[in-house]
Design a protein around this motif. Structure first.
Motif, PDB file in Angstrom:
ATOM      1  N   VAL A  24     -58.262  28.666  22.151  1.00 38.98           N
ATOM      2  CA  VAL A  24     -58.699  28.865  20.863  1.00 38.98           C
ATOM      3  C   VAL A  24     -57.648  29.354  19.996  1.00 38.98           C
ATOM      4  O   VAL A  24     -57.545  28.975  18.625  1.00 38.98           O
ATOM      5  N   ALA A  25     -56.581  29.849  20.160  1.00 39.54           N
ATOM      6  CA  ALA A  25     -55.569  30.277  19.483  1.00 39.54           C
ATOM      7  C   ALA A  25     -54.786  28.925  18.926  1.00 39.54           C
ATOM      8  O   ALA A  25     -54.544  28.725  17.805  1.00 39.54           O
ATOM      9  N   ALA A  26     -54.661  28.010  19.705  1.00 37.12           N
ATOM     10  CA  ALA A  26     -54.168  26.605  19.121  1.00 37.12           C
ATOM     11  C   ALA A  26     -54.944  25.956  18.309  1.00 37.12           C
ATOM     12  O   ALA A  26     -54.690  25.568  17.343  1.00 37.12           O
ATOM     13  N   LEU A  27     -56.503  26.133  18.546  1.00 37.15           N
ATOM     14  CA  LEU A  27     -57.381  25.558  17.475  1.00 37.15           C
ATOM     15  C   LEU A  27     -57.101  26.339  16.117  1.00 37.15           C
ATOM     16  O   LEU A  27     -57.261  25.418  15.108  1.00 37.15           O
ATOM     17  N   PHE A  28     -57.061  27.478  16.320  1.00 39.80           N
ATOM     18  CA  PHE A  28     -56.990  28.267  14.956  1.00 39.80           C
ATOM     19  C   PHE A  28     -55.680  27.843  14.231  1.00 39.80           C
ATOM     20  O   PHE A  28     -55.537  27.750  12.942  1.00 39.80           O
ATOM     21  N   CYS A  29     -54.568  27.794  14.842  1.00 33.22           N
ATOM     22  CA  CYS A  29     -53.215  27.200  14.243  1.00 33.22           C
ATOM     23  C   CYS A  29     -53.436  26.007  13.628  1.00 33.22           C
ATOM     24  O   CYS A  29     -52.946  25.548  12.684  1.00 33.22           O
ATOM     25  N   TYR A  30     -54.032  24.980  14.471  1.00 35.76           N
ATOM     26  CA  TYR A  30     -54.215  23.882  13.861  1.00 35.76           C
ATOM     27  C   TYR A  30     -55.069  23.621  12.438  1.00 35.76           C
ATOM     28  O   TYR A  30     -54.684  23.165  11.793  1.00 35.76           O
ATOM     29  N   PHE A  31     -56.233  24.499  12.521  1.00 38.18           N
ATOM     30  CA  PHE A  31     -57.078  24.710  11.291  1.00 38.18           C
ATOM     31  C   PHE A  31     -56.451  25.298  10.154  1.00 38.18           C
ATOM     32  O   PHE A  31     -56.637  24.826   9.037  1.00 38.18           O
ATOM     33  N   ALA A  32     -55.491  26.384  10.622  1.00 36.04           N
ATOM     34  CA  ALA A  32     -54.913  26.869   9.601  1.00 36.04           C
ATOM     35  C   ALA A  32     -53.804  26.007   8.838  1.00 36.04           C
ATOM     36  O   ALA A  32     -53.657  25.910   7.668  1.00 36.04           O
ATOM     37  N   TYR A  33     -53.218  25.262   9.685  1.00 32.76           N
ATOM     38  CA  TYR A  33     -51.916  24.344   8.959  1.00 32.76           C
ATOM     39  C   TYR A  33     -52.855  23.093   8.261  1.00 32.76           C
ATOM     40  O   TYR A  33     -52.246  22.930   7.169  1.00 32.76           O
ATOM     41  N   SER A  34     -53.825  22.652   8.636  1.00 29.79           N
ATOM     42  CA  SER A  34     -54.738  21.690   8.023  1.00 29.79           C
ATOM     43  C   SER A  34     -55.158  22.159   6.788  1.00 29.79           C
ATOM     44  O   SER A  34     -55.180  21.448   5.711  1.00 29.79           O
ATOM     45  N   VAL A  35     -55.720  23.355   6.592  1.00 29.88           N
ATOM     46  CA  VAL A  35     -56.231  23.684   5.348  1.00 29.88           C
ATOM     47  C   VAL A  35     -55.270  24.333   4.377  1.00 29.88           C
ATOM     48  O   VAL A  35     -55.263  24.121   3.313  1.00 29.88           O
ATOM     49  N   SER A  36     -54.081  24.844   4.857  1.00 28.97           N
ATOM     50  CA  SER A  36     -53.128  25.533   4.098  1.00 28.97           C
ATOM     51  C   SER A  36     -52.377  24.675   3.299  1.00 28.97           C
ATOM     52  O   SER A  36     -51.548  25.099   2.255  1.00 28.97           O
ATOM     53  N   ASP A  37     -52.171  23.398   3.278  1.00 31.60           N
ATOM     54  CA  ASP A  37     -51.827  22.258   2.529  1.00 31.60           C
ATOM     55  C   ASP A  37     -50.108  22.530   2.483  1.00 31.60           C
ATOM     56  O   ASP A  37     -49.557  22.431   1.579  1.00 31.60           O
TER      57      ASP A  37
END
Length: 156
Positions: A24-37
């Protein structure tokens, strides 16, 4: 159930829960990186010369009307005139007129610095390796307060 049987049963459950938390932490990091531009824009490079950059960093955004169109890729001090040469990588689909203006601004009072581009009206377009001539330097709060004091006291 003995005490050793309880601990033998509990450890696989803890291991599975640990793996689930890490996933879940890895998915959260991936999501944050992709959304943060945060990705670097790859395209053509132009350079702008500033007297002071005021905390602008490599990786800062280059924006037109608040929309990210590029990234600051390098900064260096010019040995001849001691200006700051800031190189930017701009999206290849953005065609900037050569009379455009670049200014360093802050995102709020204490926000990150970025380069704001005001497009010009020239028919000539900036190409890879060109120098953007029209720049406005970063103004610190001290500069702005000094200007206000000068305006107030200059009228007497």
């Amino acid at each position: 159930m003995s005490k050793t049987d309880f601990f033998m049963y509990k450890r696989p459950v803890e291991t599975i829960m640990g793996i689930l938390v890490l996933a879940v932490a890895a998915l959260f990091c991936y999501f944050a990186y992709s959304v943060s531009d945060l990705q670097v824009v790859k395209g053509y490079n132009i350079t702008a010369k500033f007297l002071k950059v005021g905390g602008l960093n490599v990786g800062s955004d280059v924006r037109i009307n608040g929309i990210k169109i590029g990234t600051v890729v390098s900064q260096e001090l010019n040995d001849e005139d001691y200006t700051a040469n800031v190189q930017m990588s701009l999206s290849p689909d953005i065609k900037l007129p050569n009379d455009s203006t670049a200014s360093i601004v802050a995102d709020g009072l204490i926000g990150n610095k970025f380069i704001k581009i005001d497009p010009g009206h020239s028919k000539e377009i900036l190409k890879d390796g060109d120098i953007l001539q029209n720049t406005k330097d970063f103004k610190t709060i001290e500069d702005l307060v000094g200007e206000v004091i000068f305006m107030v006291t200059g009228d007497e």
